[in-house]
Scaffold this active site. Structure first.
Site, PDB file in Angstrom:
ATOM      1  N   ASP A 110      79.335  47.505  27.765  1.00 14.06           N
ATOM      2  CA  ASP A 110      79.081  48.745  28.490  1.00 14.06           C
ATOM      3  C   ASP A 110      77.640  49.205  28.327  1.00 14.06           C
ATOM      4  OD1 ASP A 110      79.294  51.191  29.750  1.00 14.06           O
ATOM      5  OD2 ASP A 110      80.430  52.147  28.149  1.00 14.06           O
ATOM      6  N   ASP A 295      74.962  50.880  35.022  1.00 13.61           N
ATOM      7  CA  ASP A 295      76.077  50.987  34.083  1.00 13.61           C
ATOM      8  C   ASP A 295      77.133  49.923  34.366  1.00 13.61           C
ATOM      9  OD1 ASP A 295      78.063  51.704  32.348  1.00 13.61           O
ATOM     10  OD2 ASP A 295      78.478  53.658  33.252  1.00 13.61           O
TER      11      ASP A 295
END
Length: 403
Positions: A110, A295
């Site tokens: 992430d 992201d």
């Protein structure tokens, strides 16, 4: 407003099978590639992905969307708990080895967070739902950091928290000997519901790490000096095909033309950059600065409402549906491409990528949605799949190339 680390949720989009993973094939020292693994039971669900993004960035899920998703309160032994739909699950994860001997957990990589946290034998049983647990007592190299703890709060008021160990963490055959491993004692119910997700591995900047009183470095920050180049690159795929993470090198076979770089601002701890404008379909390019973050832990592309409205104005029958949490349209509609700029380069997202998933009947859910309720523009997987993307800590900078 961009949330602080204490409000940053680390929900993200990588889940798959938790069966034993073979040891990675030998790769040259200082560089390696790891492949994602897919949850074969995953079903795309646009409204659930929007809800996850709200929670991740510390925002409450809009009432109509929460009600439509059945995010209702039920009773547990201590207090209330939010029930999450099955479609809340994530699609991809990556195997990581922790401890001596190695314990393999399937983690979400992430770039929108900076904690490496895992379900473990420290996790209260009421939060565990089939996850593989890290067991510090079975690792000869695990060492508890006395007095250190971590806590992350989410947009629904829930949180995950626990204690901290250092241990060997290996990815693709390269190891950090004393990596901070955040062992969960309590876990937000949104994670408990994801039985295949064993934890997260944050790849944003270490300034977002939530360990106190001594903030810890990410695995990438600890390993980058040992890499051939202090960077990693992502090559995400469409059609259920596993993507890759290249650490320490750029794979020229995975893109066409040249890589165009944008300066990254680390002021918020994210891989934050400014796109140079956009175009819808064959319309002319509109130059404007669009500040946002890259992201890997967010599925959709979130942009300012004016841009989103301009896009769906070109889609016959499209409308903003509050219960769906965003724009929907007839599945038979032809979606135009969406182009965004990185400097003078143009990254084209095919219209087919923007038809994210069926919503209801013959209605489909859009892969581009408004960022207005989230407070930050997010270049998630819908955008990342359209390019080979280099996260370079030198600078730092982020590079985009067509493929």
């Amino acid at each position: 407003m961009i949330p602080t680390p204490s409000t940053l949720a680390l929900v993200s989009a990588l889940v798959g099978a938790v069966s034993a993973v073979p040891a990675p094939a030998p790769q040259p020292a200082g560089r390696f590639t790891v492949h994602q693994e897919r949850n074969v039971n995953f079903k795309r669900h646009g409204p659930a992905q929007v809800a996850k993004t709200y929670l991740k960035y510390g925002k409450p899920v809009p009432a109509e969307l929460a009600a439509a998703l059945g995010m209702t309160n039920s009773k547990r032994s201590e207090g209330s708990v939010t029930t999450y739909p099955q479609e809340y699950d994530s699609e991809w994860l990556t195997p990581v080895q922790i401890g001596t001997p190695a314990q393999t957990l399937m983690l979400d990589f992430d770039t929108g967070s900076s904690d490496l946290w895992v379900f473990s034998t420290d996790t209260s049983s009421r939060y565990v739902n089939g996850q593989t647990l890290y067991s510090p007592s079975k690792s000869s190299t695990a060492k508890k950091l006395s007095g250190d703890d971590w806590a992350i709060s989410y947009g629904d008021g829930s949180s995950s928290s626990g204690i901290v160990y250092t241990d060997v963490v290996s990815i693709g055959g390269l190891s950090v000997a004393k990596q901070a491993v955040e062992s969960a004692q309590t876990v937000s119910d949104s994670f408990t519901s994801e039985s295949d997700l064993d934890g997260l591995l944050g790849l944003a900047f270490s300034s977002l790490n939530t360990v106190e009183p001594t903030q810890q470095k990410t695995w990438f920050d600890n390993i980058k000096a040992s890499l051939d180049s202090p960077l990693f690159a992502v090559d995400f795929k469409t059609g259920g095909v596993a993507g890759t993470y290249d650490f320490g090198f750029i794979d020229s076979s995975k893109y066409t033309g040249s890589i165009t770089y944008a300066t990254v601002s680390t002021r918020q701890g994210f891989w934050e950059f400014s796109a140079s404008g956009y175009a819808v379909g064959s319309s002319s390019f509109k130059s404007s600065s669009i500040d946002g973050i890259a992201d890997t832990g967010t599925t959709l592309l979130y942009l300012p409402q004016t841009i989103v409205s301009a896009y769906y104005a070109q889609v016959s029958g499209a409308k903003n549906n509050n219960q769906a949490g965003g724009y929907v349209f007839p599945c038979s509609a032809t979606l135009p491409n969406f182009t965004f700029g990185v400097g003078s380069a143009r990254i084209v997202i095919p219209g087919s990528y923007i038809n994210y998933a069926p919503y209801s009947g013959s209605t489909c859910f859009g892969g581009i949605q408004s960022s207005s309720g989230i407070g930050i523009n997010i270049f998630g997987d819908v955008a990342l799949k359209a390019a080979y993307v280099v996260f370079d800590s030198t600078g730092p900078r982020i590079g985009w190339a067509a493929k």
